[in-house]
Design an enzyme around this catalytic site. Structure first.
Site: not given
Ligand SMILES: *Cc1c(COP(=O)(O)O)cnc(C)c1O
Length: 403
Positions: A223, A195, A255
């Site tokens: 992602h 991330s 996302k």
């Molecule tokens: C954004 C993210 C999460 C968390 O997801 P949410 O639904 O925002 O709680 C978990 N793992 C990764 C790699 C992320 O980028």
């Protein structure tokens, strides 16, 4: 209600020595250039946003495909919210699980080519729930050092022994597997796309090692899902794995799906275990049914509209070509996450501020979100960006980094 009832209480806690310590540590954080603050966005979340009253061209959102504002996604949300109410009222195992949740789980299982899927209210909750539920006292969890905080927290919650390996270092992972051969169950855990760096985990190598050592694998595809692979099926499609050797996959909706929540895709035994034992599934209110309905529409759109992935890729390539010409220190990322490394926290803040003065928002990422000494700008692209937006970003970066 009288007006005085709305006044905040007298700050009695301020007298405690503990409170003084908290204040000191907040001050240290400020002094180190690590203090973080929320800002208020007004109006629509898109590539053009108004924050604290000022308009910006934004490169901070993870709405990679631009689906958060899609009219069909909005309409599904509004329809189900008006038909069924907003809150789901209970946990999934009571009466919180609606037909919309059920449909979404079934559609996702088909999309992911896995036996079954379980929804979670956020990706954070999916990750802590899965690692804790699948591992116990005699087991071992082996994680990439740059894994998302929620995966590391899941490891801390589990009673299993915790091992780490250097980022994407397959030789070290191999050594860890030899070092832990006496363990009960072992679970290798990695982000599919990292991330903060935007690079990919070498999934075929991880799966080969796992098979050789009879170890389970969990991939956090937050992602990648929706973005990687020609149909958006994420890391497994990008690396063209055979369905028989798919890992357990966590995907998130916040996302590329443009909604909220998360899912785990795996075989039936794993999913049934999570339904029974994942504490962050059992002991929480189900996400609103309207979100599940909106997410089903997103799923349909992201499969049907591959132009969104193609456009995103073109923008990424345009940015990388331009940034290379400017001599900016890019990282080895082909994804929508494009970090630009800074010398230190203070430079990162200064460049971030200069970009803001030019009307451009990027992420300014400092430790502890990234390792000490690796502060960076984190630039993310969306299919809603236009080629001119990338040009504007590049010339603002040239200006900001010249000082
Ligand atoms: C954004 C993210 C999460 C968390 O997801 P949410 O639904 O925002 O709680 C978990 N793992 C990764 C790699 C992320 O980028």
């Amino acid at each position: 209600m009288s007006k005085t009832a709305l006044l905040p209480p007298e700050p009695q806690v301020a007298q405690l020595p503990w409170h003084k310590q908290l204040q000191q540590s907040l001050q240290q954080r400020r002094d180190a250039g690590l203090y973080r603050q929320t800002r208020q966005r007004q109006g629509e979340q898109s590539v053009e946003v108004v924050v604290d009253g000022q308009s910006f061209l934004s490169f901070t959102s993870n709405d990679y495909l631009g689906l958060a504002s899609h009219p069909d996604v909005r309409a599904a949300f509004i329809k189900v919210a008006s038909e069924e109410g907003v809150g789901s009222g209970a946990a999934h195992l009571l009466t919180g699980h609606s037909v919309h949740h059920q449909h979404l789980e079934e559609q996702l299982a088909v999309f992911c080519q896995q036996e079954a899927v379980l929804l979670f209210s956020t990706g954070y909750m999916a990750n802590i729930g899965v690692i804790d539920a699948l591992t116990g006292r005699n087991d071992v969890v082996i994680q990439d050092k740059l894994n998302h905080a929620s995966l590391l927290d899941g490891g801390r919650l589990s009673e299993a022994r915790q091992w780490r390996y250097a980022h994407n270092d397959m030789q070290q992972l191999h050594r860890r597997l030899h070092q832990t051969s006496d363990a009960g169950q072992r679970l290798i855990v990695s982000d599919g796309v990292f991330s903060m760096d935007g690079d990919l985990a070498p999934l075929p190598e991880i799966m080969a090692l796992a098979q050789q050592h009879r170890t389970a694998v969990l991939i956090d595809d937050a992602h990648a899902i929706g973005v990687l692979g020609s149909q958006g099926r994420g890391s497994v499609e990008h690396w063209q794995l055979e369905p028989a050797s798919y890992p357990i996959v966590v995907g998130t909706f916040g996302k590329a799906f443009g909604t909220a929540g998360a899912f785990v895709a795996a075989d039936e035994v794993v999913i049934e275990t999570l339904r029974q034992h994942a504490r962050s599934y059992v002991y929480t209110t189900a996400q609103p049914a309207a979100i599940a309905a909106a997410t089903s529409v997103s799923l349909r759109l992201l499969q049907a509209e591959s132009w969104r992935r193609e456009k995103l890729q073109a923008l990424i390539e345009q940015f990388r070509r331009g940034a290379e010409q400017l001599g900016l220190p890019l990282m080895d990322s082909q994804t929508a996450i494009q970090p630009v490394l800074m010398d230190n926290e203070h430079q990162a803040l200064a460049v971030g501020q200069s970009l803001e003065q030019q009307g451009i928002l990027v992420g300014v990422i400092r430790p502890p979100t990234v390792p000490a000494g690796s502060a960076r700008l984190r630039i993310t692209f969306s299919a809603l960006h236009q080629s001119e937006h990338v040009d504007r970003l590049l010339s603002a970066l040239e200006q900001a980094c010249a000082h």
